[in-house]
Write a protein that holds these residues in place. Structure first.
Motif, mmCIF file in Angstrom:
data_model
loop_
_atom_site.group_PDB
_atom_site.id
_atom_site.type_symbol
_atom_site.label_atom_id
_atom_site.label_comp_id
_atom_site.label_asym_id
_atom_site.label_seq_id
_atom_site.Cartn_x
_atom_site.Cartn_y
_atom_site.Cartn_z
ATOM 1 N N SER A 241 0.831 -1.208 0.000
ATOM 2 C CA SER A 241 0.000 0.000 0.000
ATOM 3 C C SER A 241 0.865 1.257 0.000
ATOM 4 O O SER A 241 1.849 1.359 0.737
ATOM 5 C CB SER A 241 -0.909 0.019 1.233
ATOM 6 O OG SER A 241 -1.745 1.161 1.207
ATOM 7 N N THR A 242 0.474 2.219 -0.834
ATOM 8 C CA THR A 242 1.200 3.488 -0.866
ATOM 9 C C THR A 242 0.640 4.502 0.121
ATOM 10 O O THR A 242 1.291 5.510 0.398
ATOM 11 C CB THR A 242 1.147 4.104 -2.274
ATOM 12 O OG1 THR A 242 -0.220 4.283 -2.657
ATOM 13 C CG2 THR A 242 1.851 3.200 -3.280
ATOM 14 N N THR A 243 -0.552 4.262 0.644
ATOM 15 C CA THR A 243 -1.173 5.219 1.561
ATOM 16 C C THR A 243 -1.860 4.475 2.698
ATOM 17 O O THR A 243 -2.197 3.289 2.570
ATOM 18 C CB THR A 243 -2.158 6.141 0.817
ATOM 19 O OG1 THR A 243 -2.550 7.206 1.677
ATOM 20 C CG2 THR A 243 -3.376 5.389 0.315
ATOM 21 N N ARG B 116 -6.119 7.495 7.905
ATOM 22 C CA ARG B 116 -5.954 8.565 8.875
ATOM 23 C C ARG B 116 -6.981 8.393 9.989
ATOM 24 O O ARG B 116 -8.117 7.949 9.754
ATOM 25 C CB ARG B 116 -6.164 9.916 8.181
ATOM 26 C CG ARG B 116 -5.523 11.096 8.862
ATOM 27 C CD ARG B 116 -5.558 12.319 7.953
ATOM 28 N NE ARG B 116 -4.841 13.435 8.522
ATOM 29 C CZ ARG B 116 -4.734 14.630 7.959
ATOM 30 N NH1 ARG B 116 -5.315 14.840 6.775
ATOM 31 N NH2 ARG B 116 -4.067 15.598 8.531
ATOM 32 N N TYR C 271 -2.073 9.682 12.723
ATOM 33 C CA TYR C 271 -1.720 8.383 12.149
ATOM 34 C C TYR C 271 -1.172 7.506 13.274
ATOM 35 O O TYR C 271 0.033 7.331 13.431
ATOM 36 C CB TYR C 271 -0.671 8.552 11.041
ATOM 37 C CG TYR C 271 -1.207 9.278 9.828
ATOM 38 C CD1 TYR C 271 -1.863 8.586 8.815
ATOM 39 C CD2 TYR C 271 -1.062 10.661 9.706
ATOM 40 C CE1 TYR C 271 -2.363 9.257 7.700
ATOM 41 C CE2 TYR C 271 -1.559 11.334 8.602
ATOM 42 C CZ TYR C 271 -2.204 10.625 7.600
ATOM 43 O OH TYR C 271 -2.700 11.289 6.502
ATOM 44 N N TYR D 172 2.236 7.658 4.326
ATOM 45 C CA TYR D 172 2.442 7.584 2.878
ATOM 46 C C TYR D 172 3.765 6.869 2.671
ATOM 47 O O TYR D 172 4.734 7.114 3.405
ATOM 48 C CB TYR D 172 2.451 9.001 2.299
ATOM 49 C CG TYR D 172 2.570 9.095 0.802
ATOM 50 C CD1 TYR D 172 1.583 8.576 -0.037
ATOM 51 C CD2 TYR D 172 3.655 9.721 0.214
ATOM 52 C CE1 TYR D 172 1.685 8.665 -1.409
ATOM 53 C CE2 TYR D 172 3.771 9.833 -1.158
ATOM 54 C CZ TYR D 172 2.778 9.296 -1.970
ATOM 55 O OH TYR D 172 2.880 9.398 -3.341
ATOM 56 N N THR D 173 3.851 5.996 1.698
ATOM 57 C CA THR D 173 4.999 5.087 1.643
ATOM 58 C C THR D 173 6.318 5.788 1.332
ATOM 59 O O THR D 173 7.376 5.226 1.596
ATOM 60 C CB THR D 173 4.720 3.940 0.646
ATOM 61 O OG1 THR D 173 5.575 2.848 0.948
ATOM 62 C CG2 THR D 173 4.916 4.387 -0.785
ATOM 63 N N ARG D 174 6.293 6.991 0.765
ATOM 64 C CA ARG D 174 7.548 7.738 0.619
ATOM 65 C C ARG D 174 8.085 8.141 1.988
ATOM 66 O O ARG D 174 9.289 8.214 2.195
ATOM 67 C CB ARG D 174 7.338 8.972 -0.271
ATOM 68 C CG ARG D 174 8.576 9.880 -0.381
ATOM 69 C CD ARG D 174 8.451 10.891 -1.503
ATOM 70 N NE ARG D 174 7.264 11.702 -1.394
ATOM 71 C CZ ARG D 174 7.148 12.794 -0.613
ATOM 72 N NH1 ARG D 174 8.168 13.190 0.138
ATOM 73 N NH2 ARG D 174 6.025 13.478 -0.590
ATOM 74 N N HIS D 175 7.188 8.403 2.924
ATOM 75 C CA HIS D 175 7.592 8.749 4.287
ATOM 76 C C HIS D 175 8.066 7.516 5.039
ATOM 77 O O HIS D 175 9.093 7.548 5.716
ATOM 78 C CB HIS D 175 6.418 9.375 5.050
ATOM 79 C CG HIS D 175 6.025 10.723 4.566
ATOM 80 N ND1 HIS D 175 5.967 11.824 5.391
ATOM 81 C CD2 HIS D 175 5.672 11.178 3.332
ATOM 82 C CE1 HIS D 175 5.585 12.879 4.693
ATOM 83 N NE2 HIS D 175 5.397 12.512 3.440
ATOM 84 N N ASN E 121 7.133 2.903 5.440
ATOM 85 C CA ASN E 121 6.392 1.717 5.038
ATOM 86 C C ASN E 121 6.796 0.597 5.997
ATOM 87 O O ASN E 121 7.955 0.561 6.436
ATOM 88 C CB ASN E 121 6.740 1.370 3.581
ATOM 89 C CG ASN E 121 6.248 0.005 3.165
ATOM 90 O OD1 ASN E 121 6.903 -1.001 3.441
ATOM 91 N ND2 ASN E 121 5.107 -0.041 2.511
#
Length: 371
Positions: free
Chosen positions: A28-30, A33, A39, A45-48, A50
């Motif tokens: 999952s990329t997201t 909330r 959170y 978010y997966t850039r932040h 995972n």
């Protein structure tokens, strides 16, 4: 825990929903909330972040003995983030023999960004420290000449001048050498290589002795630049880590045996392997490489480039390809890979010694040299 245990159990969390022993891949990329807009499960978010990347970073920190780690999409991206965390006008000291890709980064990107970079023989490091020296970047063993840097000596000097130290530990791995234990501030890995160990994942990592302000700047580069590995890449890298200590023993044993064979071969001019007593830095290597001398070696074929290339073209088990650290043996004419500005001898071949039976590897190199 010993490193064999850490490699298997660090950050491997059985799945609470299914009871799966191996942590699942979370693609999952997201993430949801909370009603209060937070959170609470720790992911947004997966850039932040995972779950798989968090497990890999935690595992790398445990293996190297650091407080924190960051995973990147490649070793080059990991090093790039460290250099980006510096400021214009900062001075970097780097080795005169190092991975060509990082050398090119420093010469053609960061010099253009108004940073000062000096490539040196580390035996003369005292002569190159400036008031604006901010980072000393070490690579030991070096690529491709297998030079050894006395880490403890450099750390002692750096602390006197409040300079950040970093070691590219890709060739050694934490199974052999743990620079953070010697006082180094940062360790870099191209996890593409031995950490993953199967030539099927691109990745990198930075591990910090202390989760301090400078490491925070590197993390900011990771977050804003987005050069992170995918969850599946993290999963595969963690799977590779489980066998890392045992793989490294085989790599080291095979490399030592091959180096000894090549050193006596009539068609070989010189062998570069820190495990050999003939290596000029053997004593330092023996002191800081606690559990072997690695699976990488280089040697010069008697003759010129064409003789070396012929050997690389004639091997049958050693595949002619770039990169290193996989279970299969690789051989490469390094100068042609590095380009016209290379300082690598034209008759040098770099070898990543794999896990095939050593008798088969020796026979293959021997027939190629005598062909």
């Amino acid at each position: 825990m010993k490193i064999e245990t850490l490699a298997i159990h660090a950050s491997n969390h059985p799945d609470s929903a299914t009871g799966a022993v191996t942590s699942p891949i979370n693609l999952s990329t997201t993430f949801l909330r909370d009603e209060d807009l937070g959170y609470s499960k720790g992911f947004m978010y997966t850039r932040h972040n995972n779950p798989n990347r968090q497990q890999l970073e935690s595992c790398m920190a445990a293996l190297e003995g650091g407080e924190a780690a960051l995973a990147f999409g490649s070793g080059s991206a990991a090093a790039f983030a460290v250099f980006q965390a510096l400021q214009p006008g900062d001075h970097i000291i780097a080795p005169d023999d190092m991975y060509h890709g990082l050398r090119t980064q420093l010469r053609y990107i960061f010099v253009e960004l108004k940073m000062w970079v000096t490539f040196i023989d580390f035996n003369e490091i005292e002569n190159h420290i400036r008031p604006n020296t901010r980072l000393i970047w070490m690579e030991t063993p070096s690529n491709p000449l297998m030079k050894i840097t006395d880490i403890a000596r450099v750390v002692e000097l750096a602390k006197q001048h409040d300079i950040i130290t970093a070691v590219d530990n890709t060739f050694a791995t934490p199974c052999i050498q743990r620079p953070l234990d010697m006082g180094v501030d940062l360790v870099m890995h191209a996890t593409t290589k031995y950490i993953n160990g199967h030539s099927d994942v691109l990745g990198g990592a930075i591990i910090a002795k202390k989760n301090d302000d400078f490491f925070g700047r590197i993390k900011m580069v990771q977050l804003l630049g987005g050069g992170v590995p995918s969850p599946f890449d993290c999963y595969l890298t963690l799977r590779g880590i489980k066998t890392l200590p045992y793989r490294m023993r085989g790599h080291c044993e095979n490399a030592m045996a091959l180096a000894k064979f090549l050193e006596q071969h009539p068609k070989v001019e010189k062998v570069y392997y820190p495990g050999l007593p003939s290596h000029p830095d053997h004593a330092v290597a023996a002191q800081q490489m606690k559990n072997g001398f690695g699976g990488m070696l280089s040697f010069q074929v008697k003759g010129e480039a064409k003789e070396a290339i012929k050997v690389a073209n004639t091997t049958k088990l050693f595949m002619q390809a770039t990169s290193l650290g996989g279970v299969e043996s690789l051989i490469e004419h390094r100068a042609s890979q590095e380009g016209p500005d290379t300082k690598t001898p034209q008759n040098l071949l770099r070898v990543s010694v794999g896990l095939e039976h050593i008798d088969d590897l020796i026979a293959d190199i021997d027939q190629a040299l005598l062909a």
